[in-house]
Scaffold this active site. Structure first.
Site, short mmCIF file in Angstrom:
data_model
loop_
_atom_site.label_atom_id
_atom_site.label_comp_id
_atom_site.label_asym_id
_atom_site.label_seq_id
_atom_site.Cartn_x
_atom_site.Cartn_y
_atom_site.Cartn_z
N TYR A 1 2.31 59.35 60.87
CA TYR A 1 2.98 58.52 62.25
C TYR A 1 1.86 58.24 63.23
O TYR A 1 1.92 57.43 64.18
CB TYR A 1 4.08 59.31 62.64
CG TYR A 1 5.21 59.44 61.89
CD1 TYR A 1 5.41 58.58 60.35
CD2 TYR A 1 6.57 60.28 62.15
CE1 TYR A 1 6.33 58.88 59.77
CE2 TYR A 1 7.53 60.04 61.36
CZ TYR A 1 7.48 59.48 59.99
OH TYR A 1 8.57 59.53 59.37
N LYS B 1 2.72 67.83 49.15
CA LYS B 1 2.53 66.99 47.87
C LYS B 1 1.27 67.04 47.54
O LYS B 1 0.64 66.34 47.17
CB LYS B 1 3.11 65.52 48.23
CG LYS B 1 3.04 64.63 47.10
CD LYS B 1 4.40 64.77 46.11
CE LYS B 1 4.26 63.98 45.07
NZ LYS B 1 5.31 64.34 44.12
N ASP C 1 9.09 66.47 46.46
CA ASP C 1 10.17 65.95 45.67
C ASP C 1 11.05 66.89 45.24
O ASP C 1 12.47 66.86 45.18
CB ASP C 1 9.69 64.86 44.49
CG ASP C 1 8.35 65.46 44.07
OD1 ASP C 1 7.88 66.62 44.45
OD2 ASP C 1 8.10 65.09 43.00
N ASP D 1 10.64 64.56 58.89
CA ASP D 1 11.47 63.64 59.31
C ASP D 1 12.55 63.40 58.23
O ASP D 1 13.74 63.40 58.49
CB ASP D 1 10.71 62.35 59.55
CG ASP D 1 11.60 61.53 60.26
OD1 ASP D 1 12.50 61.55 60.80
OD2 ASP D 1 11.05 60.07 60.46
N ASP E 1 16.75 65.26 58.06
CA ASP E 1 17.86 64.32 58.05
C ASP E 1 18.78 64.60 56.70
O ASP E 1 19.94 64.72 56.93
CB ASP E 1 17.50 62.96 57.99
CG ASP E 1 17.59 62.25 59.22
OD1 ASP E 1 17.26 62.89 60.24
OD2 ASP E 1 17.79 60.94 59.46
#
Ligand code: NAD
Length: 358
Positions: free
Chosen positions: A142, A191, A223, A247, A251
């Site tokens: 970001y 990852k 994942d 992020d 959620d």
């Protein structure tokens, strides 16, 4: 205690929910004999309309002069066609960077009376659920270099994921410190099978873990983590992860606990300074209709009392009142599923029930 609190209501349902959080803080102020000064500031779409920029300098300066910041949410369809770097959401990135808010704490706790709002099977969440996502907030993709260029494949856009040892080390310390006062387990999510930045992440986190021998550290690929959060969320205590993975996973966690309208967050700098905000956005689809669930904002205010001001009893009083409201069957529309002994209330009414229970 005397405290100066910057309040940034923002857009959409932001002003509706922050107003209720401030009302709750005013009850706390009176009940526990504190003195809170509230300074209202603009940021987001409303600031674009007023000043032509989403994060006026004065807002940043006033935040820096305050002990803590309470933010609603920013953004909305009115500003959706602005170029990326002029959108209201840039105010959030600006505040995080300017105030050095590198540690984002997102607790996901399932209140027992909301078990029916959880989409998972009862046996998966039996006994409740209480996990904490610790998300790195001022680095990664970001904030990395981004751009768009013409290539022989047409326009090509890029956003660079990048982490330094210093950035990883300080957020890892935050996660281990949190785990110390919880269930002593950290799951670091990356990852590392594909990304170089994740391999550095994993090695620095493993190094930091040596300073916390009482904490159990495990690593998961993102994942797999997304899958495990649905399959067996109770295996998690503290989840430590990067900006973008945090992020998305937080959620996901929000749905497990019933509604995004229940999820608070804290973004902390070094020392006690922090910005507190609900995890949800400005919800333009329900803005101005007295339908928003104010609990995430109210619980964010409770986090402020606890993390910035060390007022644990006051924070607990708010959490207990939220629990009582739910146990008495009061629900906003996002949580209401016509169960027996439940009553549908609007934003203002549910907040006044809460204040009266305080
Ligand atoms: P959103 O969180 O605003 O809404 C998603 C869904 O959840 C909507 O159906 C909404 O009605 C519902 N919802 C959200 N908060 C609720 C609450 N308190 N009570 C009841 N229902 C609630 O996410 P979105 O729709 O993806 O984004 C809307 C706008 O908010 C966009 O402009 C986005 O960029 C912005 N946004 C801002 C922040 C922030 O300020 N921190 C975070 C996320 C999104």
């Amino acid at each position: 205690m005397n405290a100066r609190i910057a309040v940034i209501p923002g857009d959409g349902i932001g002003p509706e929910v922050t107003k209720e959080a401030v009302n709750v803080l005013k009850v706390i102020e009176e009940k526990f004999a504190h003195k809170f000064e509230f300074i209202e500031l603009d940021a987001g779409g409303c600031a674009i309309d007023k000043y032509g920029e989403c994060l006026p300098k004065e807002t940043v300066n006033e935040c820096k002069k305050s002990d803590a910041v309470l933010l609603g949410a920013v953004g909305g369809w009115q500003w959706d066609n602005l170029p990326g770097n002029q959108r209201p959401e840039m105010a959030l990135l600006g505040l995080r960077k300017e105030l050095n808010l590198y540690a984002n704490l997102r607790p996901a706790m399932l209140f027992p009376s909301l078990a029916n709002a959880c989409p998972l099977k009862p046996e998966i969440i039996q006994g409740g659920l209480d996990l904490l996502v610790v998300r790195e907030l001022t680095g990664g993709i970001y904030f990395g270099e981004k751009g768009i260029k013409n290539t022989d494949m047409g326009k090509t856009a890029y956003d660079i994921e990048q982490y330094s040892e210093t950035e990883i080390r300080r957020i890892a310390h935050t996660a281990f410190s949190m785990a110390k006062v919880r269930n002593k387990s950290v799951t670091s999510i990356d990852k590392a099978n594909v990304l170089e930045s994740s391999r550095l992440w994993r090695s620095v986190v493993t190094e930091v873990a040596k300073e916390y021998p009482e904490i159990k550290l495990s690593h998961l690929y993102v994942d797999n983590a997304a899958m495990q959060l649905i399959r067996n969320p109770k295996q998690f205590d503290v989840i430590l992860t990067s900006n973008i993975f945090g992020d998305i996973l937080s959620d996901e966690a929000s749905q497990i606990v019933g509604s995004i309208g229940m999820l608070p967050s804290a973004s902390l700098a070094d020392g006690n300074f922090g910005m507190y905000e609900p995890v949800h956005g400005s919800a333009p689809d329900i803005a101005g209709q007295n339908k928003a669930n104010p609990m995430a904002a109210i619980l964010s205010a409770a986090m402020m009392l606890s993390y910035t001001f060390n007022l644990t009893n006051e924070a607990n009083a708010i959490e207990t009142a939220v629990n009582s409201v739910l146990e008495k069957g009061y629900r906003t529309a996002d949580l209401f599923c016509n169960e027996e002994n439940t009553t549908l209330l609007g934003t203002k009414a549910i907040s006044s029930v809460l204040c009266s229970l305080l």
